[in-house]
Scaffold this active site. Structure first.
Site, short mmCIF file in Angstrom:
data_model
loop_
_atom_site.label_atom_id
_atom_site.label_comp_id
_atom_site.label_asym_id
_atom_site.label_seq_id
_atom_site.Cartn_x
_atom_site.Cartn_y
_atom_site.Cartn_z
N CYS A 14 0.87 -1.18 0.00
CA CYS A 14 0.00 0.00 0.00
C CYS A 14 0.90 1.23 0.00
O CYS A 14 2.07 1.13 -0.39
CB CYS A 14 -0.96 -0.03 1.19
SG CYS A 14 -0.15 -0.07 2.81
N ASN A 17 2.35 1.40 4.37
CA ASN A 17 2.68 0.11 5.01
C ASN A 17 2.38 0.12 6.51
O ASN A 17 3.06 -0.52 7.29
CB ASN A 17 4.13 -0.30 4.73
CG ASN A 17 4.48 -1.74 5.12
OD1 ASN A 17 5.60 -2.03 5.53
ND2 ASN A 17 3.53 -2.65 5.03
N CYS A 19 -1.36 0.55 7.39
CA CYS A 19 -2.80 0.23 7.52
C CYS A 19 -3.21 -0.97 6.68
O CYS A 19 -3.45 -2.06 7.20
CB CYS A 19 -3.66 1.44 7.13
SG CYS A 19 -3.42 2.89 8.17
N ARG A 20 -3.30 -0.79 5.37
CA ARG A 20 -3.91 -1.83 4.52
C ARG A 20 -3.01 -3.03 4.29
O ARG A 20 -3.45 -4.18 4.42
CB ARG A 20 -4.32 -1.22 3.17
CG ARG A 20 -5.44 -0.22 3.28
CD ARG A 20 -5.57 0.60 2.02
NE ARG A 20 -4.43 1.49 1.84
CZ ARG A 20 -4.21 2.26 0.78
NH1 ARG A 20 -5.06 2.21 -0.24
NH2 ARG A 20 -3.16 3.05 0.72
N SER A 21 -1.76 -2.79 3.86
CA SER A 21 -0.92 -3.96 3.54
C SER A 21 -0.54 -4.78 4.77
O SER A 21 -0.50 -6.02 4.67
CB SER A 21 0.30 -3.58 2.69
OG SER A 21 1.14 -2.67 3.36
N ASP A 135 -8.88 3.17 1.44
CA ASP A 135 -7.83 3.75 2.28
C ASP A 135 -8.49 4.27 3.55
O ASP A 135 -9.23 5.26 3.51
CB ASP A 135 -7.13 4.88 1.52
CG ASP A 135 -5.96 5.46 2.31
OD1 ASP A 135 -5.86 5.17 3.53
OD2 ASP A 135 -5.16 6.20 1.72
P1 4NP Z 1 -1.74 2.73 4.19
O1 4NP Z 1 -2.47 4.02 4.80
O2 4NP Z 1 -1.17 3.15 2.84
O3 4NP Z 1 -2.86 1.75 4.06
O4 4NP Z 1 -0.68 2.31 5.17
C1 4NP Z 1 -1.87 5.27 4.88
C2 4NP Z 1 -0.92 5.49 5.85
C3 4NP Z 1 -0.34 6.74 5.96
C4 4NP Z 1 -0.72 7.75 5.11
C5 4NP Z 1 -1.68 7.52 4.13
C6 4NP Z 1 -2.26 6.27 4.02
N1 4NP Z 1 -0.14 9.04 5.25
O5 4NP Z 1 -0.54 9.96 4.52
O6 4NP Z 1 0.77 9.22 6.09
#
Ligand code: 4NP
Length: 167
Positions: A14, A17, A19-21, A135
């Protein structure tokens, strides 16, 4: 004849790294257990903003609520050797997918053939073609439950369609 020595390795990707992945990795590990055809399983981000950070508390809480209590991870960015080492690299959304394709092309134009199949995870078990994992970062906690449902559905489909049927 089946050859259970053939192992399939999987990297979930993602943006951050956190939340989703990691959710996908934790769920996939739990569903696959130590199946003999499952090789390395890892997750990474296209961005480096959260390098070495643990998963978001909301990801950990969601996994725990579903009985996955042993997942631990430090965020890392995708690297060139991932394209050589993993059989499948699963993007959570179309942005991640485009970034991964661009990175893979860059490696290959340097003359290094890679083995990874880069795909949108929702190509397995999606309710529509290219279903993206939402997301949840800036949204309500309920988004994390939705992510859990999606990555569980996609993991089960991938395991049934590819891993458990591979020869
Ligand atoms: P992820 O979620 O890509 O699923 O880990 C996010 C984590 C951090 C951010 C955006 C999405 N950020 O903008 O810091």
């Amino acid at each position: 004849m089946t050859d259970s020595s053939i192992k399939i390795s999987v990297l979930f990707v993602c943006l951050g790294n956190i939340c989703r992945s990691p959710m996908a990795e934790g769920v996939f590990r739990s569903l696959a257990k130590s199946h003999p055809r499952v090789g390395d399983v890892d997750s990474a981000g296209t961005g480096a903003y959260h390098t070495l950070n643990p998963p978001d508390d909301r990801t950990i809480d969601t996994l725990r609520r579903h009985g996955i209590i042993d997942y631990d991870h430090g965020a890392r960015q995708v690297r060139t050797k991932d394209f050589h080492e993993f059989d499948y690299i699963f993007a959570m959304d179309a942005y991640n997918f485009n970034d991964l394709q661009r990175l893979q092309r860059r490696v290959e134009t340097r003359g290094q053939k890679t083995k990874a199949k880069v795909m949108i995870f929702g190509d397995f078990g999606g309710r529509r073609k290219g279903e993206e994992v939402i997301d949840p970062y800036y949204g309500a906690d309920s988004g994390f439950e939705e992510v859990y449902e999606q990555v569980t559905r996609f993991s089960k489909n991938f395991l049934e369609q590819v891993v458990y049927t591979s020869t």
